[in-house]
Design a protein around this motif. Structure first.
Motif, PDB file in Angstrom:
ATOM      1  N   ILE A 163       0.730  -1.125   0.097  1.00 36.74           N
ATOM      2  CA  ILE A 163       0.013  -0.199  -0.057  1.00 36.74           C
ATOM      3  C   ILE A 163       0.878   1.208  -0.059  1.00 36.74           C
ATOM      4  O   ILE A 163       1.870   1.360   0.939  1.00 36.74           O
ATOM      5  N   GLU A 164       0.782   2.002  -1.061  1.00 43.45           N
ATOM      6  CA  GLU A 164       1.685   3.227  -1.265  1.00 43.45           C
ATOM      7  C   GLU A 164       1.114   4.624  -1.306  1.00 43.45           C
ATOM      8  O   GLU A 164       0.053   4.870  -1.785  1.00 43.45           O
ATOM      9  N   LYS A 165       1.978   5.482  -0.887  1.00 44.48           N
ATOM     10  CA  LYS A 165       1.879   6.963  -0.956  1.00 44.48           C
ATOM     11  C   LYS A 165       0.459   7.298  -0.429  1.00 44.48           C
ATOM     12  O   LYS A 165      -0.503   7.926  -1.110  1.00 44.48           O
ATOM     13  N   PHE A 166       0.442   7.441   0.798  1.00 44.54           N
ATOM     14  CA  PHE A 166      -0.912   7.738   1.701  1.00 44.54           C
ATOM     15  C   PHE A 166      -0.322   8.939   2.518  1.00 44.54           C
ATOM     16  O   PHE A 166       0.928   8.941   3.103  1.00 44.54           O
ATOM     17  N   VAL A 186       1.693 -14.077   9.596  1.00 46.67           N
ATOM     18  CA  VAL A 186       1.385 -12.543   9.084  1.00 46.67           C
ATOM     19  C   VAL A 186       2.776 -11.687   9.595  1.00 46.67           C
ATOM     20  O   VAL A 186       2.910 -11.666  10.876  1.00 46.67           O
ATOM     21  N   VAL A 187       3.426 -11.163   8.875  1.00 49.15           N
ATOM     22  CA  VAL A 187       4.297 -10.084   9.144  1.00 49.15           C
ATOM     23  C   VAL A 187       3.962  -8.804   8.490  1.00 49.15           C
ATOM     24  O   VAL A 187       3.807  -8.562   7.410  1.00 49.15           O
ATOM     25  N   LYS A 188       3.927  -7.795   9.710  1.00 53.22           N
ATOM     26  CA  LYS A 188       3.394  -6.530   9.416  1.00 53.22           C
ATOM     27  C   LYS A 188       4.681  -5.362   9.232  1.00 53.22           C
ATOM     28  O   LYS A 188       5.272  -5.377  10.246  1.00 53.22           O
ATOM     29  N   GLY A 189       4.873  -4.808   8.263  1.00 47.50           N
ATOM     30  CA  GLY A 189       6.277  -4.020   7.940  1.00 47.50           C
ATOM     31  C   GLY A 189       6.092  -2.670   8.584  1.00 47.50           C
ATOM     32  O   GLY A 189       4.686  -2.291   8.906  1.00 47.50           O
ATOM     33  N   ASP A 190       7.037  -2.042   8.948  1.00 43.24           N
ATOM     34  CA  ASP A 190       6.866  -0.609   9.701  1.00 43.24           C
ATOM     35  C   ASP A 190       6.607   0.313   8.416  1.00 43.24           C
ATOM     36  O   ASP A 190       6.875   0.006   7.226  1.00 43.24           O
ATOM     37  N   ILE A 191       5.887   1.256   8.875  1.00 41.44           N
ATOM     38  CA  ILE A 191       5.611   2.352   7.900  1.00 41.44           C
ATOM     39  C   ILE A 191       6.868   2.950   7.431  1.00 41.44           C
ATOM     40  O   ILE A 191       7.683   3.739   8.209  1.00 41.44           O
ATOM     41  N   TRP A 192       6.971   3.337   6.205  1.00 38.69           N
ATOM     42  CA  TRP A 192       8.221   4.051   5.612  1.00 38.69           C
ATOM     43  C   TRP A 192       7.841   5.146   4.831  1.00 38.69           C
ATOM     44  O   TRP A 192       6.779   5.234   4.148  1.00 38.69           O
ATOM     45  N   LYS A 193       8.567   6.294   5.025  1.00 32.46           N
ATOM     46  CA  LYS A 193       8.470   7.448   4.250  1.00 32.46           C
ATOM     47  C   LYS A 193       9.197   7.750   2.828  1.00 32.46           C
ATOM     48  O   LYS A 193      10.325   7.217   2.828  1.00 32.46           O
ATOM     49  N   SER A 194       8.560   8.315   1.889  1.00 29.60           N
ATOM     50  CA  SER A 194       9.065   8.472   0.780  1.00 29.60           C
ATOM     51  C   SER A 194      10.105   9.584   1.034  1.00 29.60           C
ATOM     52  O   SER A 194      10.187  10.351   1.508  1.00 29.60           O
ATOM     53  N   VAL A 248       9.772  -5.003  -3.086  1.00 34.21           N
ATOM     54  CA  VAL A 248       9.294  -4.786  -1.618  1.00 34.21           C
ATOM     55  C   VAL A 248      10.505  -4.080  -1.100  1.00 34.21           C
ATOM     56  O   VAL A 248      10.316  -3.080  -0.256  1.00 34.21           O
ATOM     57  N   PHE A 249      11.710  -4.465  -1.274  1.00 39.28           N
ATOM     58  CA  PHE A 249      12.886  -3.949  -0.560  1.00 39.28           C
ATOM     59  C   PHE A 249      13.359  -2.682  -1.373  1.00 39.28           C
ATOM     60  O   PHE A 249      14.146  -2.088  -0.622  1.00 39.28           O
ATOM     61  N   ASN A 250      13.340  -2.472  -2.523  1.00 39.83           N
ATOM     62  CA  ASN A 250      13.913  -1.303  -3.334  1.00 39.83           C
ATOM     63  C   ASN A 250      13.346  -0.025  -3.086  1.00 39.83           C
ATOM     64  O   ASN A 250      13.645   0.942  -3.562  1.00 39.83           O
ATOM     65  N   ARG A 251      11.730   0.106  -2.656  1.00 38.35           N
ATOM     66  CA  ARG A 251      11.039   1.245  -2.847  1.00 38.35           C
ATOM     67  C   ARG A 251      11.194   2.005  -1.536  1.00 38.35           C
ATOM     68  O   ARG A 251      10.375   1.777  -0.448  1.00 38.35           O
ATOM     69  N   ASP A 252      12.227   2.651  -1.185  1.00 37.58           N
ATOM     70  CA  ASP A 252      12.522   3.436  -0.265  1.00 37.58           C
ATOM     71  C   ASP A 252      12.642   2.648   1.006  1.00 37.58           C
ATOM     72  O   ASP A 252      12.548   3.449   2.145  1.00 37.58           O
ATOM     73  N   GLN A 253      12.910   1.371   1.187  1.00 37.41           N
ATOM     74  CA  GLN A 253      13.034   0.814   2.401  1.00 37.41           C
ATOM     75  C   GLN A 253      14.002  -0.094   2.685  1.00 37.41           C
ATOM     76  O   GLN A 253      13.763  -1.539   3.022  1.00 37.41           O
ATOM     77  N   LEU A 254      15.147  -0.022   1.904  1.00 38.04           N
ATOM     78  CA  LEU A 254      16.303  -0.945   1.926  1.00 38.04           C
ATOM     79  C   LEU A 254      16.628  -0.965   3.550  1.00 38.04           C
ATOM     80  O   LEU A 254      17.400  -1.940   4.089  1.00 38.04           O
ATOM     81  N   MET A 255      16.277   0.052   4.440  1.00 39.68           N
ATOM     82  CA  MET A 255      16.522  -0.001   5.634  1.00 39.68           C
ATOM     83  C   MET A 255      15.441  -0.604   6.701  1.00 39.68           C
ATOM     84  O   MET A 255      15.577  -0.376   7.727  1.00 39.68           O
ATOM     85  N   HIS A 256      14.584  -0.888   6.119  1.00 42.17           N
ATOM     86  CA  HIS A 256      13.187  -1.450   6.732  1.00 42.17           C
ATOM     87  C   HIS A 256      13.490  -2.563   7.481  1.00 42.17           C
ATOM     88  O   HIS A 256      14.048  -3.787   6.880  1.00 42.17           O
ATOM     89  N   ARG A 257      13.282  -2.689   8.665  1.00 46.75           N
ATOM     90  CA  ARG A 257      13.875  -3.883   9.592  1.00 46.75           C
ATOM     91  C   ARG A 257      13.050  -5.067   9.282  1.00 46.75           C
ATOM     92  O   ARG A 257      13.659  -5.984   9.150  1.00 46.75           O
ATOM     93  N   THR A 258      11.682  -4.983   9.151  1.00 50.36           N
ATOM     94  CA  THR A 258      11.034  -6.333   9.026  1.00 50.36           C
ATOM     95  C   THR A 258      11.241  -6.972   7.604  1.00 50.36           C
ATOM     96  O   THR A 258      11.261  -7.818   7.620  1.00 50.36           O
ATOM     97  N   ALA A 259      11.371  -6.019   6.705  1.00 49.49           N
ATOM     98  CA  ALA A 259      11.694  -6.507   5.258  1.00 49.49           C
ATOM     99  C   ALA A 259      12.918  -7.281   5.382  1.00 49.49           C
ATOM    100  O   ALA A 259      13.326  -8.439   4.884  1.00 49.49           O
TER     101      ALA A 259
END
Length: 295
Positions: A163-166, A186-194, A248-259
């Motif tokens: 779910i993107e860009k809200f 189920v794994v819920k990722g953290d929200i990341w900012k563009s 999943v991983f290259n859209r502004d979330q390479l530092m996304h912990r859950t991913a």
């Protein structure tokens, strides 16, 4: 976040009988110099609605919650430190709801508001999940894109709900089937900012046995501007695993912990990695054995 977990935990059982958790809506409100209206409903309350005390708490970011006011019968008591004329409370016994309206919001109103109730004669408070009030002149916007990616991995099906860009960042994402909410695997990722725009995105993963691939699962999200439900059966995108990872991983979330954790999990399952580990174990064993013989 820790407070919310504690509050929800206290809502489960009290004095030997189940307590109904208040349902708060909307999930968030974005306002600027206008009134903000929040609803607290307790539809399946076992006790008499007129016999409960309703509380409203205000929690600013990084601070402890403060009780704003409480309602007993038809009497509203506003705590000292808050201006009573800024708050309007409506209590409806038929609909089992209590509505709080904050008049002409100001920057200091920016906070999360929790509804809670106590049954007369008991001390326990049962809290709702909260409504976040953003005082901002920036308008809220619904997700610009939402989709489910799917990929079969060994004997499992992995679904990624993207779910993107809200805006704002408050969103609730759940997985369900035709019967009830799904919480296992189920794994819920953290929200990341563009990095370019002032908007947010989120991803959630569901893993099911491969034999359930024809079963319908739904990714449902609730945002201030929109509620929607996506079906796994309507998802036609089945890219290779590498593309799923890139999406999943290259859209502004390479530092996304859950991913990152999910990526490591998949890596550990790789047979190549397994062979590499065995190779190094063998080398360590051979080296130790060789030194032993020299000794």
């Amino acid at each position: 976040m820790l407070l919310l977990v504690v509050l929800v935990a206290t809502a489960s059982w009290s004095y030997g009988f189940a307590q109904e958790m208040p349902m708060q809506s909307p999930i968030s409100i974005t306002k600027f110099q206008k009134s903000a209206r929040m609803i607290c409903e307790i539809q399946t309350l076992q006790s008499n609605f007129d016999g409960i005390i309703i509380h409203w708490y205000k929690q600013k970011e990084g601070e402890a919650p403060e009780r704003l006011l409480f309602v007993s019968g038809n009497k509203v008591t506003v705590e000292s430190g808050f201006k009573a004329n800024r708050y309007l409370v409506e209590r409806n016994s038929v609909q089992k709801r209590c509505v709080l309206t904050i008049k002409d919001v100001i920057p200091d109103d920016d906070a999360t508001y929790y509804c809670a109730y106590t049954v007369i004669g008991y001390y326990n408070k049962v809290f709702g999940s909260g409504t976040k009030l953003f005082v901002s002149d920036k308008q809220s916007s619904p997700p610009a894109n939402s989709e489910i990616l799917q990929k079969k991995h060994e004997n499992q099906m992995m679904y990624v709900c993207l779910i993107e860009k809200f805006y704002p960042e408050v969103i609730r994402v759940t997985w369900t089937n035709d019967e009830k909410e799904v919480t296992d695997n189920v794994v819920k990722g953290d929200i990341w900012k563009s990095t370019k725009d002032d908007d947010y995105s989120i991803a959630s993963w569901l893993t099911v046995p491969a034999e359930n691939k024809d079963k319908k699962y739904y990714c449902t999200y609730e945002h201030e501007e929109r509620k929607d439900s996506l079906s796994t059966q309507d998802s036609l995108k089945t890219p290779p695993q590498e593309e799923v990872c890139r999406t999943v991983f290259n859209r502004d979330q390479l530092m996304h912990r859950t991913a990152y954790l999910v990526y490591i999990t998949l890596l550990l399952k790789s047979s190549m990695y397994y062979l590499i580990v065995l190779f190094f174990i063998y080398k360590m064993w051979a080296s130790t054995n060789h030194r032993g013989k020299k000794t």
